[in-house]
Scaffold this motif. Sequence first.
Motif, PDB file in Angstrom:
ATOM      1  N   ASP A  58      41.116  38.909  54.284  1.00  0.00           N
ATOM      2  CA  ASP A  58      42.324  38.927  53.462  1.00  0.00           C
ATOM      3  C   ASP A  58      41.943  39.400  52.062  1.00  0.00           C
ATOM      4  N   LEU A  59      42.566  40.470  51.600  1.00  0.00           N
ATOM      5  CA  LEU A  59      42.320  40.960  50.244  1.00  0.00           C
ATOM      6  C   LEU A  59      42.927  40.001  49.225  1.00  0.00           C
ATOM      7  N   ARG A  60      42.549  40.209  47.971  1.00  0.00           N
ATOM      8  CA  ARG A  60      43.090  39.358  46.891  1.00  0.00           C
ATOM      9  C   ARG A  60      44.617  39.368  46.915  1.00  0.00           C
ATOM     10  N   GLY A  61      45.194  38.167  46.921  1.00  0.00           N
ATOM     11  CA  GLY A  61      46.642  38.030  46.933  1.00  0.00           C
ATOM     12  C   GLY A  61      47.251  37.886  48.312  1.00  0.00           C
ATOM     13  N   TYR A  62      46.419  37.909  49.363  1.00  0.00           N
ATOM     14  CA  TYR A  62      46.919  37.846  50.733  1.00  0.00           C
ATOM     15  C   TYR A  62      46.330  36.645  51.481  1.00  0.00           C
ATOM     16  N   GLY A  63      47.145  36.023  52.324  1.00  0.00           N
ATOM     17  CA  GLY A  63      46.673  35.040  53.290  1.00  0.00           C
ATOM     18  C   GLY A  63      45.708  34.022  52.717  1.00  0.00           C
ATOM     19  N   ILE A  66      45.175  34.245  48.958  1.00  0.00           N
ATOM     20  CA  ILE A  66      46.414  34.361  48.197  1.00  0.00           C
ATOM     21  C   ILE A  66      46.265  33.808  46.784  1.00  0.00           C
ATOM     22  N   HIS A  67      45.290  32.920  46.599  1.00  0.00           N
ATOM     23  CA  HIS A  67      45.056  32.323  45.285  1.00  0.00           C
ATOM     24  C   HIS A  67      44.255  33.235  44.362  1.00  0.00           C
ATOM     25  N   MET A  68      43.680  34.302  44.888  1.00  0.00           N
ATOM     26  CA  MET A  68      42.785  35.148  44.110  1.00  0.00           C
ATOM     27  C   MET A  68      43.566  36.241  43.370  1.00  0.00           C
ATOM     28  N   ARG A  69      43.353  36.325  42.074  1.00  0.00           N
ATOM     29  CA  ARG A  69      43.966  37.384  41.263  1.00  0.00           C
ATOM     30  C   ARG A  69      42.949  38.482  41.033  1.00  0.00           C
ATOM     31  N   GLY A  70      43.411  39.634  40.577  1.00  0.00           N
ATOM     32  CA  GLY A  70      42.477  40.723  40.353  1.00  0.00           C
ATOM     33  C   GLY A  70      43.144  41.937  39.758  1.00  0.00           C
ATOM     34  N   ASP A  71      42.442  43.049  39.822  1.00  0.00           N
ATOM     35  CA  ASP A  71      42.967  44.317  39.324  1.00  0.00           C
ATOM     36  C   ASP A  71      43.747  45.070  40.395  1.00  0.00           C
ATOM     37  N   TYR A  72      43.565  44.684  41.645  1.00  0.00           N
ATOM     38  CA  TYR A  72      44.288  45.264  42.777  1.00  0.00           C
ATOM     39  C   TYR A  72      44.082  46.778  42.872  1.00  0.00           C
ATOM     40  N   ASN A  73      42.834  47.190  42.867  1.00  0.00           N
ATOM     41  CA  ASN A  73      42.529  48.601  43.029  1.00  0.00           C
ATOM     42  C   ASN A  73      41.470  48.782  44.104  1.00  0.00           C
ATOM     43  N   VAL A  74      41.241  50.032  44.487  1.00  0.00           N
ATOM     44  CA  VAL A  74      40.368  50.307  45.626  1.00  0.00           C
ATOM     45  C   VAL A  74      38.905  50.005  45.321  1.00  0.00           C
ATOM     46  N   GLN A  75      38.512  50.166  44.063  1.00  0.00           N
ATOM     47  CA  GLN A  75      37.136  49.818  43.693  1.00  0.00           C
ATOM     48  C   GLN A  75      36.893  48.318  43.860  1.00  0.00           C
ATOM     49  N   GLU A  76      37.878  47.522  43.500  1.00  0.00           N
ATOM     50  CA  GLU A  76      37.766  46.072  43.649  1.00  0.00           C
ATOM     51  C   GLU A  76      37.716  45.678  45.129  1.00  0.00           C
ATOM     52  N   ILE A  77      38.558  46.306  45.951  1.00  0.00           N
ATOM     53  CA  ILE A  77      38.529  46.038  47.387  1.00  0.00           C
ATOM     54  C   ILE A  77      37.142  46.319  47.943  1.00  0.00           C
ATOM     55  N   ALA A  78      36.586  47.483  47.598  1.00  0.00           N
ATOM     56  CA  ALA A  78      35.263  47.858  48.109  1.00  0.00           C
ATOM     57  C   ALA A  78      34.198  46.864  47.667  1.00  0.00           C
ATOM     58  N   ALA A  79      34.214  46.495  46.393  1.00  0.00           N
ATOM     59  CA  ALA A  79      33.217  45.561  45.884  1.00  0.00           C
ATOM     60  C   ALA A  79      33.354  44.198  46.546  1.00  0.00           C
ATOM     61  N   ASP A  80      34.584  43.724  46.707  1.00  0.00           N
ATOM     62  CA  ASP A  80      34.819  42.423  47.344  1.00  0.00           C
ATOM     63  C   ASP A  80      34.346  42.423  48.798  1.00  0.00           C
ATOM     64  N   ALA A 178      51.125  37.271  47.835  1.00  0.00           N
ATOM     65  CA  ALA A 178      51.506  36.816  46.507  1.00  0.00           C
ATOM     66  C   ALA A 178      52.403  37.854  45.827  1.00  0.00           C
ATOM     67  N   PRO A 179      53.533  37.442  45.249  1.00  0.00           N
ATOM     68  CA  PRO A 179      54.445  38.404  44.616  1.00  0.00           C
ATOM     69  C   PRO A 179      53.765  39.279  43.567  1.00  0.00           C
ATOM     70  N   GLU A 180      52.831  38.697  42.801  1.00  0.00           N
ATOM     71  CA  GLU A 180      52.224  39.440  41.698  1.00  0.00           C
ATOM     72  C   GLU A 180      51.289  40.549  42.140  1.00  0.00           C
ATOM     73  N   CYS A 181      50.837  40.514  43.399  1.00  0.00           N
ATOM     74  CA  CYS A 181      49.914  41.568  43.846  1.00  0.00           C
ATOM     75  C   CYS A 181      50.638  42.740  44.494  1.00  0.00           C
ATOM     76  N   ARG A 182      51.891  42.577  44.853  1.00  0.00           N
ATOM     77  CA  ARG A 182      52.592  43.608  45.617  1.00  0.00           C
ATOM     78  C   ARG A 182      52.702  44.908  44.822  1.00  0.00           C
ATOM     79  N   SER A 183      53.118  44.822  43.569  1.00  0.00           N
ATOM     80  CA  SER A 183      53.275  46.037  42.755  1.00  0.00           C
ATOM     81  C   SER A 183      51.916  46.631  42.397  1.00  0.00           C
ATOM     82  N   GLY A 184      50.903  45.784  42.233  1.00  0.00           N
ATOM     83  CA  GLY A 184      49.573  46.281  41.898  1.00  0.00           C
ATOM     84  C   GLY A 184      48.993  47.141  43.005  1.00  0.00           C
ATOM     85  N   TYR A 185      49.091  46.665  44.244  1.00  0.00           N
ATOM     86  CA  TYR A 185      48.586  47.458  45.363  1.00  0.00           C
ATOM     87  C   TYR A 185      49.462  48.687  45.623  1.00  0.00           C
ATOM     88  N   LEU A 186      50.758  48.597  45.335  1.00  0.00           N
ATOM     89  CA  LEU A 186      51.613  49.780  45.469  1.00  0.00           C
ATOM     90  C   LEU A 186      51.167  50.866  44.498  1.00  0.00           C
TER      91      LEU A 186
END
Length: 265
Positions: A58-63, A66-80, A178-186
């Motif tokens: 589960d990426l940041r903000g999901y499942g 869901i408690h994890m906040r972040g920058d919501y970008n592809v570099q962060e996904i790769a590093a995580d 999480a509502p706050e991550c939806r626009s970031g990943y979009l």
Amino acid sequence: MISHDSLTQASTSGLGYEQHGAGPECVLVMHDWLGDHTSYESVMPYLDGAAFTYVFVDLRGYGKSIHMRGDYNVQEIAADCLKLADKLGWHRFHLIGHSMTGMATQRIAADAPDRIKSAIAVCPISAAGNQLNEEALRFFSSTCENDDAFRRLVRFVTGGLSDQWANVKLRQNRERVAPECRSGYLEMLSTTHFVEDVRGLETPYLLIIGEKDPGLDEHAMKNTFLAWHPNAKLLKIPNCGHYPMQECPPYFAMVIENFLRTQVR
């Protein structure tokens, strides 16, 4: 006693995940923008847990994250995800990405090419992003809060499946994203561009598309993944849209494992 075939983990120091199987070949599986790892629950019974160890992250903000906040970008996904692989003790492993995490498979493979045995990109958005016009971007943005818009999107990308299907996907999203991550990943999936980092990448790729997925079709794959990756091949699943892991689970399981078995090395 906890079964190794379906081991649930909730990490406090990194991404949450669910493990399925305990085989020697390790596979990290990423989800799409609209849903978390539970999008794969329908396919899990058909996976070979003796040959493969699957970790559904589960990426940041999901499942489970869901408690994890972040920058919501592809570099962060790769590093995580690489950090999670380190935690799991995986030096070399396979990747599966769906829709927006198609580009994440490319970012991870470009950042750590010696660690990735192969990659499967399912109905994927590529390293070129999904460049939406103003009207389309407004519509996609509206799905973050507008339930009717969300249902329309889900029905559209699956060739007009039922209202009940759209309601199931809506509940998953509203409860597990999480509502706050939806626009970031979009923003990530619509503006990211790192094509020059992946052009010529020799990672073996299987591209899976659905016959009824209107946007991410064979033409789109020829202009992106197939144009950049010399060891990529394409497979189209008939009578299926954007969610083959839910629309045709046994067939999807067979397709991914047929490919993975050819990449054991």
